[in-house]
Motif scaffolding. Structure first.
Motif, mmCIF file in Angstrom:
data_model
loop_
_atom_site.group_PDB
_atom_site.id
_atom_site.type_symbol
_atom_site.label_atom_id
_atom_site.label_comp_id
_atom_site.label_asym_id
_atom_site.label_seq_id
_atom_site.Cartn_x
_atom_site.Cartn_y
_atom_site.Cartn_z
ATOM 1 N N ASP A 81 12.237 46.909 -0.040
ATOM 2 C CA ASP A 81 11.523 45.841 0.651
ATOM 3 C C ASP A 81 12.452 44.763 1.199
ATOM 4 O OD1 ASP A 81 8.979 46.876 0.344
ATOM 5 O OD2 ASP A 81 8.542 45.745 -1.486
ATOM 6 N N GLY A 85 2.419 44.810 5.032
ATOM 7 C CA GLY A 85 3.132 43.741 4.334
ATOM 8 C C GLY A 85 2.195 42.845 3.543
ATOM 9 N N ASP A 89 8.463 42.879 4.565
ATOM 10 C CA ASP A 89 7.483 43.586 3.734
ATOM 11 C C ASP A 89 6.721 42.600 2.850
ATOM 12 O OD1 ASP A 89 8.197 46.571 4.182
ATOM 13 O OD2 ASP A 89 10.131 45.638 3.718
ATOM 14 N N LEU A 148 4.912 39.516 9.160
ATOM 15 C CA LEU A 148 4.733 40.616 8.217
ATOM 16 C C LEU A 148 4.717 41.958 8.942
ATOM 17 C CD1 LEU A 148 1.893 39.404 5.794
ATOM 18 C CD2 LEU A 148 4.285 39.851 5.177
#
Length: 302
Positions: A159, A248, A225, A244
């Motif tokens: 991430d 996300g 993320d 995002l």
């Protein structure tokens, strides 16, 4: 000589004649290196009752080892305090993510705090950071709230994370050990400089830090993320939602509009699916609303 245990909710500086051992709500005083008895009286964790985990820690942690840690110096003392925090506060607040627990044990919170707050590093109270510029103090999320909110983010090793309003850099350091890439944004230059220094001291030079408006995020580093906000929000999230990735998550403490005390709120995970934003309440929590995410006052004309 008496070695008095400190409460999990008010762990502080150990005096010259005392050493921090365990929550006083779950342990009696230790004298001359001997454990006298266990008790569960007082304001301990779990509404006054010791959990099995805490009892096991009590059994596993001998007074001799705790006193040895005290004599060994600040580093060993910090390790004992981190273990106590995890067992007394974090685990008992339904934080079960093993990688996150290991990270909490590994990162010394005191190095991310000014000297006057360092003795309170493992308290579960709100700590206030004085900004470098005129403005309101920054309230840090207590470790148990912070840990459970991070758990709710479901961080993976690949991430890319944006950490907003960390203030001290502690949340950034925790996330840096869980995610693939972490960016931190702080609006106050003094806090940002201090955070940068602490992250470098912790060996986290790869974390990128930026100074700028919190509600603007870090568009140059997007998409993310996970976006993690260290405090309460009422409004002004649209630009962050835009940063995002699809799938996300944005984590924050959402202030309840009808609450006039400023104490009621919900830890919320917002998710972006197909360009649409949905939300899920994770648990009850409260945190002061960060100015950048405060709803503009509306005036009523008669």
């Amino acid at each position: 000589m008496v070695y008095q245990a400190m409460p999990c909710h008010a762990m502080s500086r150990a005096g010259a004649a005392s050493a921090v051992v365990m929550d006083t709500g779950c342990a009696s005083t230790y004298k001359h290196g001997a454990q006298e008895r266990l008790s569960c009286a007082g304001p301990g964790i779990g509404q006054g009752a010791c959990s099995n985990r805490i009892l096991k820690v009590m059994q596993d942690m001998s007074v001799a080892n705790s006193f040895a840690a005290y004599l060994a110096g600040p580093s060993a003392q910090s390790e004992v305090l981190r273990r106590t925090m995890v067992d007394c506060q974090i685990r008992t607040f339904d934080v079960t993510d093993q990688l996150l627990l290991e990270r909490l044990l590994a990162v010394p919170r005191e190095i991310f705090l000014p000297a006057e707050l360092a003795p309170l590093a493992y308290s579960d109270s709100n700590l206030l950071l004085r900004p470098g510029e005129p403005g309101p103090a920054r309230s840090l999320l207590p470790p148990l709230i912070l840990a459970r909110l991070i758990q709710g983010a479901r961080v993976s090793a690949t991430d890319q994370v944006l950490d907003i309003a960390s203030g001290s850099g502690y949340s950034t350091a925790l996330l840096a050990g869980l995610a693939g890439d972490v960016v931190a944004v702080e609006s106050d230059k003094g806090l940002a400089d201090s955070m940068r220094h602490s992250l470098d001291a912790a060996g986290l030079g790869q974390v990128r830090t930026f100074v700028g408006p919190l509600d603007q995020g870090a568009a140059s580093e997007a998409p993310f993320d996970i976006i993690f906000i260290n405090g309460g929000v009422e409004a002004n999230l649209d630009k962050l939602f835009a940063q995002l990735k699809d799938g996300g998550r944005l984590l924050a403490i959402q202030h309840l509009a009808r609450d006039t005390t400023g104490r009621a709120g919900k830890a919320v995970r917002f998710e972006k699916i197909g360009g649409e934003i949905s939300s899920r309440v994770l648990f009850d929590a409260s945190a002061p609303v960060i100015d950048a995410f405060r709803k503009a006052e509306q005036f009523t004309f008669f």
